[in-house]
Design a protein around this motif. Structure first.
Motif, PDB file in Angstrom:
ATOM      1  N   CYS A   1      -0.677  -0.431   5.268  1.00  0.00           N
ATOM      2  CA  CYS A   1      -1.885  -0.829   4.530  1.00  0.00           C
ATOM      3  C   CYS A   1      -1.625  -2.078   3.699  1.00  0.00           C
ATOM      4  O   CYS A   1      -2.467  -2.982   3.633  1.00  0.00           O
ATOM      5  CB  CYS A   1      -2.364   0.312   3.631  1.00  0.00           C
ATOM      6  SG  CYS A   1      -3.073   1.722   4.502  1.00  0.00           S
ATOM      7  N   SER A   2      -0.465  -2.137   3.064  1.00  0.00           N
ATOM      8  CA  SER A   2      -0.108  -3.318   2.285  1.00  0.00           C
ATOM      9  C   SER A   2      -0.043  -4.560   3.162  1.00  0.00           C
ATOM     10  O   SER A   2      -0.532  -5.636   2.782  1.00  0.00           O
ATOM     11  CB  SER A   2       1.250  -3.082   1.606  1.00  0.00           C
ATOM     12  OG  SER A   2       1.672  -4.226   0.887  1.00  0.00           O
ATOM     13  N   ASP A   3       0.512  -4.411   4.353  1.00  0.00           N
ATOM     14  CA  ASP A   3       0.595  -5.544   5.275  1.00  0.00           C
ATOM     15  C   ASP A   3      -0.802  -5.977   5.719  1.00  0.00           C
ATOM     16  O   ASP A   3      -1.081  -7.180   5.855  1.00  0.00           O
ATOM     17  CB  ASP A   3       1.430  -5.166   6.496  1.00  0.00           C
ATOM     18  CG  ASP A   3       2.902  -4.956   6.165  1.00  0.00           C
ATOM     19  OD1 ASP A   3       3.347  -5.404   5.090  1.00  0.00           O
ATOM     20  OD2 ASP A   3       3.604  -4.331   6.982  1.00  0.00           O
ATOM     21  N   ALA A   4      -1.688  -5.020   5.962  1.00  0.00           N
ATOM     22  CA  ALA A   4      -3.052  -5.360   6.383  1.00  0.00           C
ATOM     23  C   ALA A   4      -3.800  -6.083   5.275  1.00  0.00           C
ATOM     24  O   ALA A   4      -4.552  -7.038   5.537  1.00  0.00           O
ATOM     25  CB  ALA A   4      -3.793  -4.091   6.798  1.00  0.00           C
ATOM     26  N   LEU A   5      -3.614  -5.660   4.038  1.00  0.00           N
ATOM     27  CA  LEU A   5      -4.274  -6.332   2.913  1.00  0.00           C
ATOM     28  C   LEU A   5      -3.742  -7.754   2.728  1.00  0.00           C
ATOM     29  O   LEU A   5      -4.480  -8.646   2.311  1.00  0.00           O
ATOM     30  CB  LEU A   5      -4.078  -5.525   1.638  1.00  0.00           C
ATOM     31  CG  LEU A   5      -4.934  -4.248   1.544  1.00  0.00           C
ATOM     32  CD1 LEU A   5      -4.528  -3.419   0.342  1.00  0.00           C
ATOM     33  CD2 LEU A   5      -6.411  -4.595   1.457  1.00  0.00           C
TER      34      LEU A   5
END
Length: 239
Positions: A33-37
């Protein structure tokens, strides 16, 4: 115009304080999720729309608060920093759980790339209405990014919330392929009746995304796919 999107699951268990001793089980999902954000921030949006499902639809201003008290945790989150003034278009005063998880993810990412608006999509919203909403949201700014929250089937195992359903694995596999390929047509074609029977909370938000991204030629990457607790979780980035 939509320039990027991140798709993340929205179980309250994604928040370590809620998961408590089981927090490490979703560590890989949080990292994804952090990478997607990060992909959203890199797209230089002028507006971030956070979309999740709820029993009823609604609009939420930046700065709206959400709580995890209903899950036994004294934790409050806020959908971005408090704005200087409210939009006047909000219909809700407290974030539903899916948007509260989105707000938590943005807090962890220290989001400051663009103003934020929250949209709760009614779980039963028909595909045609999802398409209209997606088109409207995509037209709400020159460079719009979306954080889209929702899960696949909740029927992957005997202990899943919806028990085991033989159709669930194939349904989720199709979702994974569509998200990996940024296949808007496949998402738009999801059967709302089957999705409801499989308790797939992401169906309506994904169909909103499909309409917003239609014709944009975005590329997709599937960053995470698993079924912890018998529920299909996906993380994807489109840009």
């Amino acid at each position: 115009m939509l320039v990027a999107a991140a798709v993340c699951p929205a179980p309250p268990l994604l928040v370590p304080q809620v998961a408590a001793g089981a927090a490490e089980e979703l560590a890989a999902a949080r990292t994804a999720c952090s990478d997607a954000l990060a992909v959203l921030a890199a797209s230089r949006p002028d507006l971030l729309v956070v979309i999740g499902s709820s029993p009823e639809g609604g609009a939420y201003d930046q700065g709206t608060r959400g709580s995890f008290a209903g899950f036994g945790v004294d934790l409050t989150v806020r959908l971005g920093p408090e704005p200087e003034e409210r939009s006047g278009h909000a219909t809700g005063t407290e974030l539903p759980p899916s948007l509260a998880v989105g707000a938590w993810l943005l807090e962890q990412a220290r989001w400051a790339a663009a103003p934020i608006a929250g949209v709760a999509v009614a779980e039963g919203l028909e595909p045609d209405a999802c398409a209209l909403l997606g088109a409207d949201l995509a037209a709400s700014g020159a460079r719009v990014a979306m954080l889209v929250l929702g899960e696949g089937s909740a029927c992957r195992t005997l202990k899943a919330p919806g028990y085991l359903d033989a159709r669930a694995e194939g349904f989720d596999a199709g979702i994974g392929r569509a998200l990996a390929a940024a296949d808007t047509e496949a998402l738009a074609a999801l059967d709302p009746v089957l999705a409801r029977e499989l308790q797939a909370a992401g169906r309506a938000p994904w169909q909103v995304l499909a309409a917003a991204a239609a014709g944009r030629g975005l590329s997709g990457r599937l960053l995470y796919e698993d079924a912890p607790y018998g529920v299909g979780y996906f993380v994807a980035a489109w840009s």
